[in-house]
Write a protein that holds these residues in place. Sequence first.
Motif, short mmCIF file in Angstrom:
data_model
loop_
_atom_site.label_atom_id
_atom_site.label_comp_id
_atom_site.label_asym_id
_atom_site.label_seq_id
_atom_site.Cartn_x
_atom_site.Cartn_y
_atom_site.Cartn_z
N LEU A 146 0.81 -1.21 0.00
CA LEU A 146 0.00 0.00 0.00
C LEU A 146 0.84 1.27 0.00
O LEU A 146 0.33 2.34 -0.27
CB LEU A 146 -0.92 0.02 1.23
N VAL A 147 2.13 1.17 0.35
CA VAL A 147 2.98 2.35 0.33
C VAL A 147 3.26 2.73 -1.12
O VAL A 147 3.72 1.90 -1.90
CB VAL A 147 4.31 2.08 1.07
N PRO A 148 2.96 3.95 -1.53
CA PRO A 148 3.19 4.35 -2.93
C PRO A 148 4.65 4.18 -3.32
O PRO A 148 5.55 4.34 -2.50
CB PRO A 148 2.79 5.83 -2.94
N ALA A 149 4.85 3.82 -4.57
CA ALA A 149 6.21 3.62 -5.09
C ALA A 149 7.03 4.90 -4.90
O ALA A 149 6.60 5.99 -5.27
CB ALA A 149 6.17 3.25 -6.56
N PRO A 154 8.33 8.51 6.67
CA PRO A 154 7.95 7.66 7.81
C PRO A 154 6.45 7.67 8.10
O PRO A 154 5.87 6.65 8.48
CB PRO A 154 8.73 8.28 8.98
N MET A 155 5.80 8.81 7.88
CA MET A 155 4.37 8.89 8.15
C MET A 155 3.58 8.05 7.14
O MET A 155 2.57 7.42 7.50
CB MET A 155 3.90 10.35 8.09
N SER A 156 4.03 8.02 5.89
CA SER A 156 3.36 7.20 4.87
C SER A 156 3.49 5.72 5.21
O SER A 156 2.53 4.94 5.06
CB SER A 156 3.94 7.47 3.49
N ILE A 157 4.67 5.31 5.65
CA ILE A 157 4.90 3.92 6.01
C ILE A 157 4.08 3.55 7.25
O ILE A 157 3.46 2.49 7.31
CB ILE A 157 6.40 3.67 6.24
N TRP A 158 4.08 4.44 8.24
CA TRP A 158 3.28 4.19 9.45
C TRP A 158 1.81 4.06 9.11
O TRP A 158 1.11 3.19 9.64
CB TRP A 158 3.49 5.33 10.43
N THR A 176 -0.02 10.40 1.07
CA THR A 176 0.99 11.02 0.22
C THR A 176 1.09 12.52 0.52
O THR A 176 0.29 13.06 1.29
CB THR A 176 0.65 10.84 -1.27
N ASP A 177 2.09 13.16 -0.11
CA ASP A 177 2.27 14.62 -0.01
C ASP A 177 2.30 15.09 1.44
O ASP A 177 1.62 16.05 1.81
CB ASP A 177 1.16 15.34 -0.78
#
Length: 277
Positions: A146-149, A154-158, A176-177
Amino acid sequence: MMSLGPLRGRIAVARGYAGRTATLATTAGLAAGALTTDPLPFAITLSGAGAATAWGLIWSATLPSGRIRDAATALYLVAPVSAAGLLVTERLVHGLHWWELALDATWALVTWKVRPARMARVLSGRERSLTPEAVQQVQEQQAAALVPAGSTHPMSIWWAQRVAVEGGVAPGTVLTDVERTGEKGMTALIRAAVPGTPVPTISITALSALLDWDEEEIRVEKVAGRGAGVRRLSVGTADQAALDPYAHWVKNIAPKGMPGTVITGVRIIDTDTKELH
């Protein structure tokens, strides 16, 4: 029940379908035993229960002796033995009684939901794809997907590991962003992982508990000009300098890199691209 993807082999999947089919067939045999006096359904169902009991005993003999084997054996045998007991009881009692059908329905529901044979395999370590460690590994794989390419924030991964998982606060979404808006503030875009689907309704209370942040400082809002597949997340209180590009330049950029300069104009460019089909 979550899909275990590559951790479940073809044999495990086939075994699961076979167990479900056996449960349905036994339920039909129990119902026939309660409604009719025909010996054929009785003989077939009792033979199936006997075969399952024999297989359970053979299977348990392959396990190391001890309490785990005893518990796994009991779990494996409880369904066929109880079904045989119900069937014999129905045969001995003359006439149709409501409690017979109630017991049959209870047996079917409990067996379908609990799946004691599978629990026995998990307990004995013979169904490793369903152990807590395997489930956690699958969740981590789903989160990584689910993590965008290219997104390593860190917040996106969390978000992918804790929020976007199945059963989470916002399943099937990506973050994202991500931008900081001050010492104690950030903003980001919540996007649906599958194009053309909306971002689900997000519980601010649940998200507040995950973030350990005041509910009053968490907002999920529409994005002007965009559809329901995109939402803006705001957390914390933004610094005024971060919101005002002129003040941000004077406070943070000019003193460090370009002393004495000021911004005379700001041009806003929408970097989001849309494709029309």
